[in-house]
Motif scaffolding. Structure first.
Motif, PDB file in Angstrom:
ATOM      1  N   ALA A   1      57.264  54.516  14.789  1.00 42.33           N
ATOM      2  CA  ALA A   1      57.246  54.316  16.238  1.00 42.33           C
ATOM      3  C   ALA A   1      57.486  55.631  16.966  1.00 42.33           C
ATOM      4  CB  ALA A   1      58.308  53.288  16.642  1.00 42.33           C
ATOM      5  N   LEU A   2      58.399  56.451  16.428  1.00 40.58           N
ATOM      6  CA  LEU A   2      58.668  57.753  17.032  1.00 40.58           C
ATOM      7  C   LEU A   2      57.429  58.637  16.959  1.00 40.58           C
ATOM      8  CD1 LEU A   2      60.549  59.823  18.291  1.00 40.58           C
ATOM      9  CD2 LEU A   2      61.371  60.392  15.989  1.00 40.58           C
ATOM     10  N   THR A   3      56.728  58.585  15.847  1.00 36.81           N
ATOM     11  CA  THR A   3      55.502  59.377  15.699  1.00 36.81           C
ATOM     12  C   THR A   3      54.460  58.968  16.733  1.00 36.81           C
ATOM     13  OG1 THR A   3      55.876  59.605  13.302  1.00 36.81           O
ATOM     14  CG2 THR A   3      53.652  60.029  14.105  1.00 36.81           C
ATOM     15  N   VAL A   4      54.302  57.664  16.928  1.00 38.07           N
ATOM     16  CA  VAL A   4      53.331  57.164  17.917  1.00 38.07           C
ATOM     17  C   VAL A   4      53.707  57.636  19.318  1.00 38.07           C
ATOM     18  CG1 VAL A   4      52.426  55.091  19.040  1.00 38.07           C
ATOM     19  CG2 VAL A   4      52.672  55.152  16.556  1.00 38.07           C
TER      20      VAL A   4
ATOM     21  N   ALA B   1      60.602  48.553  31.928  1.00 40.08           N
ATOM     22  CA  ALA B   1      61.692  49.434  32.352  1.00 40.08           C
ATOM     23  C   ALA B   1      61.538  50.817  31.735  1.00 40.08           C
ATOM     24  CB  ALA B   1      63.041  48.828  31.966  1.00 40.08           C
ATOM     25  N   ALA B   2      61.121  50.863  30.471  1.00 38.19           N
ATOM     26  CA  ALA B   2      60.936  52.143  29.794  1.00 38.19           C
ATOM     27  C   ALA B   2      59.847  52.971  30.465  1.00 38.19           C
ATOM     28  CB  ALA B   2      60.589  51.914  28.323  1.00 38.19           C
ATOM     29  N   VAL B   3      58.749  52.320  30.829  1.00 36.66           N
ATOM     30  CA  VAL B   3      57.648  53.018  31.492  1.00 36.66           C
ATOM     31  C   VAL B   3      58.095  53.509  32.865  1.00 36.66           C
ATOM     32  CG1 VAL B   3      55.342  52.757  32.459  1.00 36.66           C
ATOM     33  CG2 VAL B   3      55.874  51.729  30.250  1.00 36.66           C
TER      34      VAL B   3
ATOM     35  N   LEU C   1      64.784  59.138  27.997  1.00 36.02           N
ATOM     36  CA  LEU C   1      65.355  57.800  28.157  1.00 36.02           C
ATOM     37  C   LEU C   1      64.314  56.707  27.953  1.00 36.02           C
ATOM     38  CD1 LEU C   1      67.705  58.335  31.249  1.00 36.02           C
ATOM     39  CD2 LEU C   1      68.322  58.260  28.831  1.00 36.02           C
ATOM     40  N   GLY C   2      63.098  56.948  28.465  1.00 34.51           N
ATOM     41  CA  GLY C   2      62.025  55.980  28.269  1.00 34.51           C
ATOM     42  C   GLY C   2      61.687  55.809  26.799  1.00 34.51           C
ATOM     43  N   GLY C   3      61.671  56.920  26.067  1.00 38.27           N
ATOM     44  CA  GLY C   3      61.399  56.859  24.633  1.00 38.27           C
ATOM     45  C   GLY C   3      62.460  56.079  23.888  1.00 38.27           C
ATOM     46  N   ILE C   4      63.721  56.307  24.247  1.00 42.03           N
ATOM     47  CA  ILE C   4      64.816  55.575  23.613  1.00 42.03           C
ATOM     48  C   ILE C   4      64.709  54.085  23.884  1.00 42.03           C
ATOM     49  CG2 ILE C   4      67.322  55.213  23.650  1.00 42.03           C
ATOM     50  CD1 ILE C   4      67.609  58.231  24.158  1.00 42.03           C
ATOM     51  N   LEU C   5      64.386  53.735  25.130  1.00 43.25           N
ATOM     52  CA  LEU C   5      64.217  52.321  25.474  1.00 43.25           C
ATOM     53  C   LEU C   5      63.078  51.675  24.693  1.00 43.25           C
ATOM     54  CD1 LEU C   5      64.763  52.116  29.343  1.00 43.25           C
ATOM     55  CD2 LEU C   5      66.050  50.910  27.576  1.00 43.25           C
ATOM     56  N   LEU C   6      61.978  52.406  24.559  1.00 45.57           N
ATOM     57  CA  LEU C   6      60.836  51.862  23.815  1.00 45.57           C
ATOM     58  C   LEU C   6      61.183  51.667  22.345  1.00 45.57           C
ATOM     59  CD1 LEU C   6      57.816  53.816  25.348  1.00 45.57           C
ATOM     60  CD2 LEU C   6      58.263  51.352  25.494  1.00 45.57           C
ATOM     61  N   LEU C   7      61.874  52.643  21.758  1.00 44.84           N
ATOM     62  CA  LEU C   7      62.274  52.509  20.350  1.00 44.84           C
ATOM     63  C   LEU C   7      63.230  51.336  20.174  1.00 44.84           C
ATOM     64  CD1 LEU C   7      62.809  56.255  19.339  1.00 44.84           C
ATOM     65  CD2 LEU C   7      60.935  54.748  18.661  1.00 44.84           C
ATOM     66  N   ALA C   8      64.160  51.184  21.136  1.00 44.95           N
ATOM     67  CA  ALA C   8      65.083  50.051  21.076  1.00 44.95           C
ATOM     68  C   ALA C   8      64.327  48.729  21.215  1.00 44.95           C
ATOM     69  CB  ALA C   8      66.132  50.181  22.179  1.00 44.95           C
ATOM     70  N   GLY C   9      63.311  48.713  22.080  1.00 43.75           N
ATOM     71  CA  GLY C   9      62.512  47.511  22.256  1.00 43.75           C
ATOM     72  C   GLY C   9      61.755  47.129  20.999  1.00 43.75           C
TER      73      GLY C   9
END
Length: 217
Positions: free
Chosen positions: A103-106, A178-180, A137-145
């Motif tokens: 997911a981080l790579t994407v 929210a992440a976006v 912060l958006g990236g962290i939220l997306l990874l958490a999602g």
């Protein structure tokens, strides 16, 4: 995944083709649930093989999955998993890191592609691109999602209530929205990075993932 897991996965995929469509659906729910238990992928595939064979033998006798393993699929799986050695803290950490890296790579690929488009269109004056607090912060939220989605799919694999799926679908959709929004609404620049270096780092993350995936069961 390691070679032995790949081999067993292939064997199990071939073995389940002997089941009817109805029993395949039951097996799929069981496999999804097993993906969330704290045992290695190798042990999960061993359990999957045994359960698949039980269902195949049951079908030959004219018995359904519920007649073979009972009404409580979750309890049945838990009773088997309790007898299997669980992963150590180190193994859990390695598996968690490995599972997060794709997911981080994407996300990194999307970020690099977006910045490249901004450079080519003249929005950014150079390849030295800013990384904003919103990006982080958006990236962290997306990874958490993504992690939350996987957890829900595995933990509640046997949940068939439509209202349950709708409720959690709305929650996860809100997290992604929210992440976006955070990504675009917090433009504070934390640091700058050359796009070429960002691409190299993205490749490095993918390579680390492949290495871990080949060594962790």
């Amino acid at each position: 995944m390691s070679r032995r897991v790949k081999e067993m996965l292939k064997e199990n995929n071939e073995l389940q083709e002997q089941l009817s469509d109805v029993e395949k659906k039951v097996l799929t729910d069981i496999v999804v649930y097993l993906r969330g238990v704290p045992v290695s992928a190798y042990e999960q595939e061993r359990v999957r093989r045994d359960i698949t064979q039980m269902l195949i033998d049951g079908e030959k006798r004219g018995n359904s999955a519920r007649e073979v393993i009972g009404e409580d699929y979750r309890g049945f799986c838990d009773s088997i998993v309790d007898e299997i050695p669980h992963m150590s803290r180190k193994e859990k950490l390695l598996v968690s890191v490995r599972d997060a890296l794709p997911a981080l790579t994407v996300l990194l690929v999307i970020w690099c592609a977006g910045k490249l488009a901004e450079v080519l269109s003249g929005i950014l004056p150079s390849f030295n691109c800013p990384v904003t607090l919103g990006n982080l912060l958006g990236g962290i939220l997306l990874l958490a999602g993504v992690e939350g989605l996987i957890m829900l799919l595995t933990k509640y694999a046997f949940e068939s209530s439509r209202s349950f799926h709708v409720k959690w679908g709305i929650v996860l959709a809100a997290v992604f929205v929210a992440a976006v929004c955070v990504n675009y609404l917090i433009p504070y620049k934390v640091f700058r990075i050359h796009l070429g270096l960002a691409a190299v780092l993205t490749l490095a993350v993918f390579i680390v993932y492949r290495i871990l995936d080949a060594r962790v069961d």
